[in-house]
Design a protein around this motif. Structure first.
Motif, PDB file in Angstrom:
ATOM      1  N   UNK A  31       0.815  -1.208   0.000  1.00 10.05           N
ATOM      2  CA  UNK A  31       0.000   0.000   0.000  1.00 10.05           C
ATOM      3  C   UNK A  31       0.849   1.258   0.000  1.00 10.05           C
ATOM      4  N   UNK A  34       2.329   1.888  -3.343  1.00 10.10           N
ATOM      5  CA  UNK A  34       1.350   2.469  -4.255  1.00 10.10           C
ATOM      6  C   UNK A  34       1.240   3.964  -4.038  1.00 10.10           C
ATOM      7  N   UNK A  35       1.217   4.380  -2.745  1.00  7.82           N
ATOM      8  CA  UNK A  35       1.122   5.812  -2.464  1.00  7.82           C
ATOM      9  C   UNK A  35       2.327   6.559  -3.021  1.00  7.82           C
ATOM     10  N   UNK A  37       4.244   5.731  -5.630  1.00  3.52           N
ATOM     11  CA  UNK A  37       4.348   5.818  -7.088  1.00  3.52           C
ATOM     12  C   UNK A  37       3.169   6.549  -7.712  1.00  3.52           C
TER      13      UNK A  37
ATOM     14  N   UNK B 159      -6.638  -3.934   3.756  1.00  2.82           N
ATOM     15  CA  UNK B 159      -5.516  -3.283   3.079  1.00  2.82           C
ATOM     16  C   UNK B 159      -5.411  -3.772   1.630  1.00  2.82           C
ATOM     17  N   UNK B 163      -5.379  -1.686  -1.764  1.00  3.80           N
ATOM     18  CA  UNK B 163      -4.311  -1.795  -2.770  1.00  3.80           C
ATOM     19  C   UNK B 163      -4.899  -2.058  -4.153  1.00  3.80           C
ATOM     20  N   UNK B 166      -5.997   1.037  -5.697  1.00  5.60           N
ATOM     21  CA  UNK B 166      -4.859   1.837  -6.173  1.00  5.60           C
ATOM     22  C   UNK B 166      -4.363   1.308  -7.504  1.00  5.60           C
ATOM     23  N   UNK B 170      -4.366   3.323 -11.143  1.00  4.82           N
ATOM     24  CA  UNK B 170      -3.131   3.451 -11.893  1.00  4.82           C
ATOM     25  C   UNK B 170      -3.329   2.962 -13.321  1.00  4.82           C
TER      26      UNK B 170
END
Lengths: 210, 174
Positions: A31, A34-35, A37, B159, B163, B166, B170
């Motif tokens: 996680x 990810x933050x 990038x 979590x 992820x 995210x 992206x």
């Protein structure tokens, strides 16, 4: 249970708890990666005018009836930020005080733009004490600027040229629009591209938009 | 039902509802606005209903330790949440915050329905009659260890779904 079975049982439980803790820490680290990038600035997603192009000309009424002119033909003495919102979107609500303070600091005229049900807008405006004259409800405006995701902001300069735009989710994103205007880069994508092209000057640019 | 499993379910669910209620109390205005966004209740009722839900969650958390009948409360609350989420998914409104508690906003998704269904199955398990085997120290150890493991894996799951979001954002920008 024999003594050896009992020992094995305790050892296994200890390992299971330990193993799941490791899994948790790993997912956290993924996680965090990810933050790191994720782009730090506002992402331009719109299919409307590109940065550097003149903004489309749209006339729209604010909720109090004032007629607003948007785009290249409109005469203006300051830059203008069109903040596309929806009363239903949580991020828009959380972000509107931030956008208001940043535009006020940069001496930029702020206009809220939205479409849809009138009742929703009324309660949104009264809860957040937004001037009815600064709140435009127009489907055409969103279509002309090609807005697909909210909250989206478009920064237009005095001459009606789009200077920066993007999807904004945090204070950093809003500030990145003004940084982008100051640096003369249109969006994070453009910035990243120019960074790849001039990897030598990476340091300088990285401080600019970070 | 084997008492170790029954008790593990009860303690784990109780912890979950207690934390959930606590997070909603902490961020009550956020929870209230999330409930308004669900657009299922008249605006005037939302704030009363939000308070009622938080109190109910707290009551269920305590009741789970006292009586297995609290499983009914678990099923009831989850049914309400599932229906509310399903209606808004059907309306295509995936952008609203789920109001699950916590500081970060979490959008609605089918994953939430699956998660709540799994929790409902656990709630059903609580209602099953427990066999009369007396509980010894060894059992208490296992219950404690199992609840600890479940809690850790639960947050890992949360979590992971964050992820996954995210990763999707992206991919959408490439």
């Amino acid at each position: 249970m024999t003594e050896s079975q009992l020992v094995s049982h305790y050892v296994l439980w200890a390992l299971v708890v330990g193993l799941s803790a490791v899994v948790l820490v790993l997912t956290r680290q993924v996680g965090i990666l990810h933050e790191r990038i994720a782009p730090a600035g506002a992402l331009a997603l719109s299919s409307g005018p590109e940065v550097g192009e003149p903004a489309p000309h749209v006339d729209a009424h604010a909720l109090d009836g004032t007629l607003h002119h948007f785009g290249a033909l409109a005469e203006r003495s300051t830059s203008q930020l069109i903040f596309f919102v929806s009363p239903r979107c949580t991020v828009c609500r959380e972000l509107q005080p931030v956008v208001r303070s940043i535009t006020a600091r940069n001496n930029v005229q702020l206009t809220f733009a939205s479409d849809g049900d009138e009742l929703d807008h009324d309660s949104f405006i009264s809860t957040h004490q937004i001037d009815r004259g600064d709140y435009v409800v127009s489907k055409e405006l969103g279509t002309q600027f090609g807005i697909a995701k909210l909250p989206y902001a478009v920064l237009i300069d005095e001459e009606g040229i789009v200077r920066a735009q993007g999807l904004i989710n945090t204070r950093e994103h809003v500030e990145s629009l003004f940084e982008a205007q100051a640096l003369g880069v249109g969006s994070v994508q453009e910035f990243l591209q120019s960074k790849e092209e001039h990897s030598d000057s990476k340091e300088v640019h990285a401080h600019g938009l970070a | 039902m084997e008492p170790v499993i029954g008790w593990t379910l009860r303690v784990a669910l109780s912890l979950l509802f207690a934390i959930s209620a606590w997070e909603k109390v902490q961020g009550f205005s956020k929870f209230e606005s999330a409930m308004r966004d669900y657009e299922l209740l008249p605006r005037k009722l939302v704030s009363i209903a939000a308070r009622a839900l938080v109190i109910l969650e707290g009551v269920v958390a305590v009741a789970l330790i006292v009586t297995p009948w609290a499983g009914v409360g678990v099923l009831g609350l989850l049914a309400v949440y599932c229906i509310a989420i399903a209606i808004n998914l059907a309306r295509g409104r995936t952008e609203i915050d789920c109001g699950c508690g916590g500081t970060e906003s979490k959008p609605l998704s089918g994953l939430l329905l699956i998660r709540n269904t799994l929790l409902a199955i656990a709630g059903l398990g609580v209602l099953l009659p427990i066999s009369a085997r007396p509980i010894d120290g060894q059992d208490i150890f296992v219950i404690g260890a199992a609840v600890t493991t479940i809690s850790i894996l639960w947050s890992a799951g949360g979590q992971l779904s964050k992820n996954a979001r995210a990763v999707r954002t992206m991919e959408g920008t490439r």
